[in-house]
Write a protein that holds these residues in place. Structure first.
Motif, PDB file in Angstrom:
ATOM      1  N   GLY A  13       0.936  -1.182  -0.029  1.00  0.00           N
ATOM      2  CA  GLY A  13       0.250   0.081   0.022  1.00  0.00           C
ATOM      3  C   GLY A  13       0.969   1.216   0.039  1.00  0.00           C
ATOM      4  O   GLY A  13       0.455   2.273  -0.577  1.00  0.00           O
ATOM      5  N   GLY A  14       2.093   1.258   0.460  1.00  0.00           N
ATOM      6  CA  GLY A  14       3.029   2.426   0.684  1.00  0.00           C
ATOM      7  C   GLY A  14       3.722   2.580  -0.675  1.00  0.00           C
ATOM      8  O   GLY A  14       4.207   3.709  -0.952  1.00  0.00           O
ATOM      9  N   LEU A  15       3.619   1.734  -1.593  1.00  0.00           N
ATOM     10  CA  LEU A  15       4.143   1.918  -2.908  1.00  0.00           C
ATOM     11  C   LEU A  15       2.820   2.342  -3.648  1.00  0.00           C
ATOM     12  O   LEU A  15       3.406   3.280  -4.458  1.00  0.00           O
ATOM     13  N   ILE A  16       1.772   1.766  -3.832  1.00  0.00           N
ATOM     14  CA  ILE A  16       0.829   2.345  -4.808  1.00  0.00           C
ATOM     15  C   ILE A  16      -0.033   3.340  -4.506  1.00  0.00           C
ATOM     16  O   ILE A  16      -0.793   3.996  -5.312  1.00  0.00           O
ATOM     17  N   THR A  17      -0.002   3.982  -3.083  1.00  0.00           N
ATOM     18  CA  THR A  17      -0.818   5.207  -2.858  1.00  0.00           C
ATOM     19  C   THR A  17       0.424   5.765  -1.933  1.00  0.00           C
ATOM     20  O   THR A  17       1.351   5.534  -1.244  1.00  0.00           O
ATOM     21  N   ASN A  18      -0.095   7.171  -1.706  1.00  0.00           N
ATOM     22  CA  ASN A  18       0.686   7.792  -0.543  1.00  0.00           C
ATOM     23  C   ASN A  18      -0.258   7.614   0.906  1.00  0.00           C
ATOM     24  O   ASN A  18      -1.348   8.008   1.017  1.00  0.00           O
ATOM     25  N   HIS A  51      -2.323  -6.691  -3.484  1.00  0.00           N
ATOM     26  CA  HIS A  51      -1.911  -5.567  -3.253  1.00  0.00           C
ATOM     27  C   HIS A  51      -2.473  -4.996  -1.898  1.00  0.00           C
ATOM     28  O   HIS A  51      -3.330  -5.614  -1.134  1.00  0.00           O
ATOM     29  N   GLY A  52      -1.737  -3.914  -1.271  1.00  0.00           N
ATOM     30  CA  GLY A  52      -2.485  -3.407  -0.023  1.00  0.00           C
ATOM     31  C   GLY A  52      -3.210  -2.257  -0.088  1.00  0.00           C
ATOM     32  O   GLY A  52      -3.976  -2.240  -1.298  1.00  0.00           O
ATOM     33  N   ALA A  53      -3.496  -1.820   1.073  1.00  0.00           N
ATOM     34  CA  ALA A  53      -4.429  -0.704   0.943  1.00  0.00           C
ATOM     35  C   ALA A  53      -4.030   0.896   0.953  1.00  0.00           C
ATOM     36  O   ALA A  53      -4.531   1.753   0.279  1.00  0.00           O
ATOM     37  N   GLY A  54      -2.780   0.904   1.722  1.00  0.00           N
ATOM     38  CA  GLY A  54      -2.274   2.404   1.744  1.00  0.00           C
ATOM     39  C   GLY A  54      -3.385   3.092   2.153  1.00  0.00           C
ATOM     40  O   GLY A  54      -4.381   3.005   3.195  1.00  0.00           O
ATOM     41  N   SER A  55      -3.349   4.569   1.698  1.00  0.00           N
ATOM     42  CA  SER A  55      -4.506   5.360   2.131  1.00  0.00           C
ATOM     43  C   SER A  55      -5.975   5.207   1.753  1.00  0.00           C
ATOM     44  O   SER A  55      -6.764   5.865   1.941  1.00  0.00           O
ATOM     45  N   HIS A 212       7.189   0.390  12.428  1.00  0.00           N
ATOM     46  CA  HIS A 212       5.519   0.226  12.551  1.00  0.00           C
ATOM     47  C   HIS A 212       4.869   1.552  12.912  1.00  0.00           C
ATOM     48  O   HIS A 212       4.890   1.905  13.987  1.00  0.00           O
ATOM     49  N   SER A 213       4.188   2.019  12.048  1.00  0.00           N
ATOM     50  CA  SER A 213       3.641   3.320  12.493  1.00  0.00           C
ATOM     51  C   SER A 213       2.268   2.956  12.566  1.00  0.00           C
ATOM     52  O   SER A 213       1.305   3.169  12.051  1.00  0.00           O
ATOM     53  N   GLY A 220      -0.527  -4.178  11.068  1.00  0.00           N
ATOM     54  CA  GLY A 220       0.656  -4.700  11.648  1.00  0.00           C
ATOM     55  C   GLY A 220       1.949  -4.524  10.953  1.00  0.00           C
ATOM     56  O   GLY A 220       2.956  -4.667  11.432  1.00  0.00           O
ATOM     57  N   GLY A 221       1.787  -3.573   9.997  1.00  0.00           N
ATOM     58  CA  GLY A 221       2.964  -2.868   9.241  1.00  0.00           C
ATOM     59  C   GLY A 221       4.141  -4.083   8.915  1.00  0.00           C
ATOM     60  O   GLY A 221       3.746  -5.076   8.651  1.00  0.00           O
TER      61      GLY A 221
END
Ligand code: IPE
Length: 266
Positions: A13-18, A51-55, A212-213, A220-221
């Motif tokens: 998610g940190g790759l495909i979204t901000n 893929h993840g979720a990110g924002s 882990h933020s 769970g980062g």
């Protein structure tokens, strides 16, 4: 199934979204990673994409405490949020599918909210949809809000748990790759720390002061990713964390068995 085998790849998610700004997509990163996926397709690998979720997921999930299940006091807002997050995730998924389509690949989205139940690595649901024999229809799924059979009613199933189950249960997986946003792999310290160094080989007993933020992340980062990755590495020889913005490293790994990144060892 051809002899090259499968690659299970997660676009974090940190790759495909901000990650910090609600529903902001990183189109360039998606485009680049889709080009790499196309190259892997052209070389004859069978692909499974997660893929993840990110924002598109974490911010609202955090605000409405979705990971901890139903809370009677805010039940109505939560139910609306669950719908909203699911539709955000389908929207993000469609962006990836669209980007693949532009370069001639057909991907079929499988939203976990429709076929999976329960959270963590023991979720239930039929994984047969991922056992394709070629890339005619590349299966793609993502971290999502799923129903739970217990009193929590719903919860968040991470893409990392999907990576685990798919890698462990679908035959002929040769590579399991986690693509990260702005780091080269697993680091000894959070990326903004001057002492942060790349860990080239990570095994269970290695201690990292991970980043882990928990103020943003509801699943769970990096800690969950590492835990799942170590478990996967007991079965799959090539489990790696790579910088998703450096497509040449992905290709180098596939061709030579090594690259700049973190290899996970059992
Ligand atoms: C999270 O999925 C899903 C939701 C918050 C709805 P992941 O745990 O796979 O997402 P990233 O990669 O951390 O963004």
């Amino acid at each position: 199934m051809n002899s090259k085998g499968r690659i299970v790849i997660k676009l974090g998610g940190g790759l495909i979204t901000n990650k910090n700004l609600s529903k902001t997509i990183n189109k360039e990163a998606i485009k680049n990673v889709c080009n790499t996926i196309k190259q892997l397709n052209d070389e004859g690998y069978v692909l499974i994409i997660v893929h993840g979720a990110g924002s598109y997921g974490h911010i609202l999930s955090k605000k409405m405490d979705i990971a901890n299940g139903i809370n009677n006091e805010i039940q109505e807002q939560q139910i609306n949020a669950v719908q909203q997050i699911r539709s955000n995730m389908i929207e993000l998924n469609n962006e990836v599918i669209k980007s693949l389509k532009k370069i001639g690949l057909v991907a079929i989205g499988h939203p976990p909210s429709k076929w999976a139940k329960g959270i963590g690595k023991d979720f239930t649901g039929n994984l047969d949809i991922f056992e394709t024999i070629n890339n005619d229809k590349i299966p793609i799924c993502f971290g999502d809000v799923v129903d739970r059979d217990d009193s929590n009613k719903f919860g968040i199933l991470s893409g990392d748990d999907l990576m685990y189950r798919i890698s462990m249960e679908i035959p002929n997986v040769n590579f399991t790759i986690f693509l990260l946003g702005d780091v080269d792999g697993v680091l000894t310290n959070p990326p903004n720390n001057v002492n942060a160094k790349l860990i080239k080989n990570y095994s269970k007993n290695d201690i990292t002061n991970t980043s882990h933020s928990s103020d943003i992340d509801v699943t769970g980062g990096i800690d969950l990713k590492l835990l799942r990755a170590v478990e996967i590495s007991k079965k799959i020889e090539n489990v790696w964390f790579l910088n998703g913005n450096r497509s040449e490293r992905i290709m180098q790994l596939i061709h030579t068995g090594t690259t700049i990144g973190t290899k996970i060892l059992p």
